[in-house]
Design an enzyme around this catalytic site. Structure first.
Site, PDB file in Angstrom:
ATOM      1  N   TYR A  62      -2.218 -10.979  -0.197  1.00 11.29           N
ATOM      2  CA  TYR A  62      -1.957 -11.160   1.271  1.00 11.29           C
ATOM      3  C   TYR A  62      -1.625 -12.540   1.432  1.00 11.29           C
ATOM      4  O   TYR A  62      -2.481 -13.403   1.256  1.00 11.29           O
ATOM      5  CB  TYR A  62      -2.910 -10.465   2.149  1.00 11.29           C
ATOM      6  CG  TYR A  62      -3.105  -8.854   2.068  1.00 11.29           C
ATOM      7  CD1 TYR A  62      -1.761  -8.252   2.440  1.00 11.29           C
ATOM      8  CD2 TYR A  62      -4.165  -8.325   2.081  1.00 11.29           C
ATOM      9  CE1 TYR A  62      -1.973  -6.806   2.571  1.00 11.29           C
ATOM     10  CE2 TYR A  62      -4.180  -6.846   2.143  1.00 11.29           C
ATOM     11  CZ  TYR A  62      -2.856  -6.381   2.390  1.00 11.29           C
ATOM     12  OH  TYR A  62      -2.865  -4.898   2.460  1.00 11.29           O
TER      13      TYR A  62
ATOM     14  N   ASP B 173       4.712  -5.393   2.991  1.00  7.70           N
ATOM     15  CA  ASP B 173       5.037  -4.364   4.046  1.00  7.70           C
ATOM     16  C   ASP B 173       3.960  -4.431   5.017  1.00  7.70           C
ATOM     17  O   ASP B 173       3.599  -3.585   5.706  1.00  7.70           O
ATOM     18  CB  ASP B 173       5.066  -2.951   3.276  1.00  7.70           C
ATOM     19  CG  ASP B 173       3.830  -2.768   2.356  1.00  7.70           C
ATOM     20  OD1 ASP B 173       2.751  -3.502   2.645  1.00  7.70           O
ATOM     21  OD2 ASP B 173       3.830  -1.816   1.731  1.00  7.70           O
TER      22      ASP B 173
ATOM     23  N   HIS C  17       3.225   1.617   0.965  1.00 14.15           N
ATOM     24  CA  HIS C  17       1.504   1.245   0.944  1.00 14.15           C
ATOM     25  C   HIS C  17       0.373   2.392   1.072  1.00 14.15           C
ATOM     26  O   HIS C  17      -0.132   2.556   2.027  1.00 14.15           O
ATOM     27  CB  HIS C  17       1.360   0.336   2.279  1.00 14.15           C
ATOM     28  CG  HIS C  17       0.022  -0.974   2.462  1.00 14.15           C
ATOM     29  ND1 HIS C  17       0.493  -2.035   2.053  1.00 14.15           N
ATOM     30  CD2 HIS C  17      -0.929  -0.364   2.228  1.00 14.15           C
ATOM     31  CE1 HIS C  17      -0.514  -2.492   2.248  1.00 14.15           C
ATOM     32  NE2 HIS C  17      -1.732  -1.826   2.132  1.00 14.15           N
TER      33      HIS C  17
HETATM   34  C1  LIG Z   1      -7.883   2.522   0.604  1.00 10.14           C
HETATM   35  C2  LIG Z   1      -6.678   1.751   0.125  1.00 10.14           C
HETATM   36  C3  LIG Z   1      -6.699   0.394   0.208  1.00 10.14           C
HETATM   37  C4  LIG Z   1      -5.677  -0.342  -0.039  1.00 10.14           C
HETATM   38  N1  LIG Z   1      -5.518  -1.881   0.085  1.00 10.14           N
HETATM   39  C5  LIG Z   1      -4.304  -2.233  -0.382  1.00 10.14           C
HETATM   40  C6  LIG Z   1      -4.211  -3.611  -0.411  1.00 10.14           C
HETATM   41  O1  LIG Z   1      -5.474  -4.321  -0.100  1.00 10.14           O
HETATM   42  N2  LIG Z   1      -3.198  -4.393  -0.687  1.00 10.14           N
HETATM   43  C7  LIG Z   1      -2.099  -3.976  -0.852  1.00 10.14           C
HETATM   44  O2  LIG Z   1      -0.840  -4.474  -1.029  1.00 10.14           O
HETATM   45  N3  LIG Z   1      -2.105  -2.357  -1.069  1.00 10.14           N
HETATM   46  C8  LIG Z   1      -3.213  -1.581  -0.559  1.00 10.14           C
HETATM   47  N4  LIG Z   1      -3.033  -0.245  -0.693  1.00 10.14           N
HETATM   48  C9  LIG Z   1      -1.946   0.395  -1.171  1.00 10.14           C
HETATM   49  C10 LIG Z   1      -1.937   0.581  -2.694  1.00 10.14           C
HETATM   50  O3  LIG Z   1      -1.834  -0.747  -3.280  1.00 10.14           O
HETATM   51  C11 LIG Z   1      -0.738   1.403  -2.872  1.00 10.14           C
HETATM   52  O4  LIG Z   1       0.376   1.218  -2.560  1.00 10.14           O
HETATM   53  C12 LIG Z   1      -0.809   3.159  -2.573  1.00 10.14           C
HETATM   54  O5  LIG Z   1      -2.399   3.390  -2.633  1.00 10.14           O
HETATM   55  C13 LIG Z   1      -0.131   4.017  -3.417  1.00 10.14           C
HETATM   56  O6  LIG Z   1      -0.302   5.187  -2.878  1.00 10.14           O
HETATM   57  P1  LIG Z   1      -1.359   6.530  -3.349  1.00 10.14           P
HETATM   58  O7  LIG Z   1      -2.835   6.208  -2.989  1.00 10.14           O
HETATM   59  O8  LIG Z   1      -0.887   7.524  -2.897  1.00 10.14           O
HETATM   60  O9  LIG Z   1      -1.270   6.247  -5.104  1.00 10.14           O
HETATM   61  C14 LIG Z   1      -4.087   0.374  -0.394  1.00 10.14           C
HETATM   62  C15 LIG Z   1      -4.343   2.010  -0.577  1.00 10.14           C
HETATM   63  C16 LIG Z   1      -5.609   2.470  -0.216  1.00 10.14           C
HETATM   64  C17 LIG Z   1      -5.456   4.007  -0.203  1.00 10.14           C
END
Ligand SMILES: Cc1cc2nc3c(=O)[nH]c(=O)nc-3n(C[C@H](O)[C@H](O)[C@H](O)COP(=O)(O)O)c2cc1C
Ligand code: HEM
Length: 494
Positions: free
Chosen positions: A237, A265, A356
């Site tokens: 980030y 995003d 995301h």
């Molecule tokens: C609880 C949670 C926290 C997340 N935190 C971040 C983050 O800190 N940075 C980021 O780029 N994506 C974050 N993501 C997005 C994930 O990297 C990813 O894009 C997403 O979980 C994919 O979808 P899925 O959960 O259906 O597999 C987060 C997703 C979840 C579920």
């Protein structure tokens, strides 16, 4: 010089918004001046005013966050251990250990959804809410799953598939599978050890872990947990203060991290209402409040986001990133073909097509649908070979992974499935999930007549309905609960 010792009773006196002291890991901080800067809002800290906040703080913050971000002058001294009453002593890790008795045996778990169902039943409510929630009406969250149903497969037969090889290369690293653990913040909400559990499982199964900026564990802890030769990437980030960002990036590179995934995003974090509800339904007891907390929180969060995640990040910044690191740069969160072309022209090593996990813009399209558009744009621009394309969002089955590979993805990221497996069964759970996905993918590859990843091609997936959303809308839960249905003249009298 020894640190000033402060009695527990003294700390307890500073329990108001204007005068708010907290104990974290035995140290006393004056968090009053920090309240409005706190990205998690005023409320969670106020609840701990005058108390030992360690238990509330620990699962959701990296260990080194205070050193990195809290002004030094807010540290007041150490709590005098002889004055700490019995009940404020931290709960032992054993007491927090996973309660396996409530769960089916791990060998009975057959797929990613099984882990999710056990997690839903056994996780602490705040952990479950944070992991499972999506933005607004969660239409994109559901669509990430539903979109796979609009792609059908065209198998080849009479191909020798005695052996099937699922291994591939991603950003120059060999991986046993075309999938990786995507970055997800706050691992300790699900497991007391946090993200190092994912590191270890990724190591034994030879897949890549993408480490989040906002992990509960520090980067150094995740790096220390990796096996020899294991590959890790770092999700970034971008902070408004570019010096902080530069330090993070250089530190990651010096620790042997092999890829920098810049999240693009999230100029503002999405509203995840399930998660918000678990945090704000209960009021902070014994704390002076002025009735404006929710307003303050919003102001505080908006302000904090503008410093922790820079909404000013733009294409012009890419050159600067290239100047501070030799790690391959990948943009995470591309959502249209035009931006994929811009990314290729900007000379990045890759992109992640992602919404995301449905946590940012609701009614954004699914990752798999965007992937198809992105590959078409790149092909038309003659840029397909210039960068690697990854995708995430809703991947739960071997068929899902296969479809993405058929559409041209180099690899697939999974977020929640790994969190749920970790939260329910720890490292063995994460390993089992990877093994199950391997079994599923191997079977699909065999049935599709594709003994290796390079044999998978676009003609194997029928995508003509993928971008058509007619008749396929995901359930709109909130609206359905509040909408009073119209009725005919007869219906209204029934
Ligand atoms: C609880 C949670 C926290 C997340 N935190 C971040 C983050 O800190 N940075 C980021 O780029 N994506 C974050 N993501 C997005 C994930 O990297 C990813 O894009 C997403 O979980 C994919 O979808 P899925 O959960 O259906 O597999 C987060 C997703 C979840 C579920
Ligand atoms: C009493 C002490 C504290 C408590 C109880 C507390 C609690 C919380 C909570 C509940 C969140 C929201 C997590 C979520 O989005 O689900 C949060 C986020 C955050 N806190 Fe704290 N916090 C404390 C102190 C601090 C301190 C001292 C710092 C930094 C120096 C800090 C930095 C952050 C950051 C960066 C986030 C954002 C995480 C994210 O957006 O995902 N916190 N905190």
């Amino acid at each position: 010089m020894p640190h000033r010792l402060i009695s527990f009773a003294d700390v307890a006196k500073h329990n108001t918004k204007e005068d708010c002291w907290c104990i974290i890991h035995g140290k006393v901080y004056n968090l009053g001046p920090f309240l409005n800067e706190h990205p998690g809002g005023v409320g969670p800290i106020l609840k701990q005013a005058g108390k030992d906040a360690t238990e509330a703080f620990e699962p959701i913050h990296p260990k080194d966050i205070i050193d990195r971000f809290l002004p030094k002058e807010l540290y007041l001294g150490d709590v005098d251990p002889t004055t700490v009453p019995e009940k404020s002593v931290e709960e032992s890790p054993d007491a927090k250990a996973l309660n396996m008795t409530k769960k089916p045996s791990l060998s009975a778990i057959l797929n990613a959804f099984d882990f999710e169902s056990v997690a839903r039943r056994t996780m602490k409510p705040e952990g479950w809410a944070y992991y499972s929630s999506g933005a607004d009406d969660e239409l994109t969250l559901q669509e990430n799953h539903a979109a796979f149903h609009r792609i059908w497969l065209r198998p080849r037969v009479l191909v020798n598939v005695r052996t099937v090889d699922t291994s591939t290369t991603m950003l120059g690293t060999r991986s046993s599978l075309p999938l990786y653990i995507s970055a997800t913040a706050l691992g300790k909400l699900g497991h007391r050890e946090g993200e190092v559990v994912l590191t270890r499982a990724a190591g034994t199964r030879q897949i890549v872990q993408m480490m989040p900026t906002l992990a509960s564990c520090s980067l150094d802890e995740m790096v220390a947990a990796r096996a020899t030769g294991q590959t890790q990437w770092f999700q970034l980030y971008v902070n408004s203060d570019r010096k902080i960002t530069e330090r993070l990036v250089r530190h990651a590179e010096s620790k042997g991290v092999k890829g920098l995934f810049i999240t693009v995003d999230a100029p503002q974090l999405g509203r995840r209402e399930k998660d918000m509800r678990t945090k704000f339904v209960d009021d902070a007891p014994d704390v002076q409040r002025d009735g404006k907390e929710s307003i303050n929180r919003n102001e505080g969060a908006a302000r904090a986001i503008s410093s922790f995640i820079d909404p000013g990040l733009c294409w012009d910044d890419i050159e600067w990133f290239k100047s501070i690191t030799k790690m391959p740069i990948v943009l995470k969160g591309i959502q249209r073909g035009e931006d994929a072309v811009l990314a290729a022209k900007a000379g990045v090593a890759g992109i992640v097509v992602s919404n995301h996990g449905g946590r940012q813009l609701d009614t954004a399209r699914s990752g798999i649908e965007i992937l198809e558009e992105v590959m078409t744009y790149l092909k038309e621009a003659g840029l397909t070979d210039r960068l690697e394309v990854y995708v995430d969002g809703g991947f739960r089955r071997g068929t899902d992974i296969f479809k993405a590979l058929a559409l041209g993805a180099k690899g697939v990221g999974l977020g929640r499935p790994f969190l749920y497996a970790m939260s329910t069964y720890g490292q063995p759970g994460v390993e089992r999930l990877i093994d199950l996905l391997r079994d599923e993918l191997e079977m699909v590859m065999r049935l599709m007549g594709t003994p290796s990843i390079k044999d998978i091609s676009k003609d194997m997936a029928v995508v003509k309905n993928l971008s058509s959303h007619v008749g396929q809308a995901p359930a709109d839960s909130l609206y359905r609960q509040v909408y009073e249905r119209q009725s005919t003249i007869i219906g209204s009298k029934l």
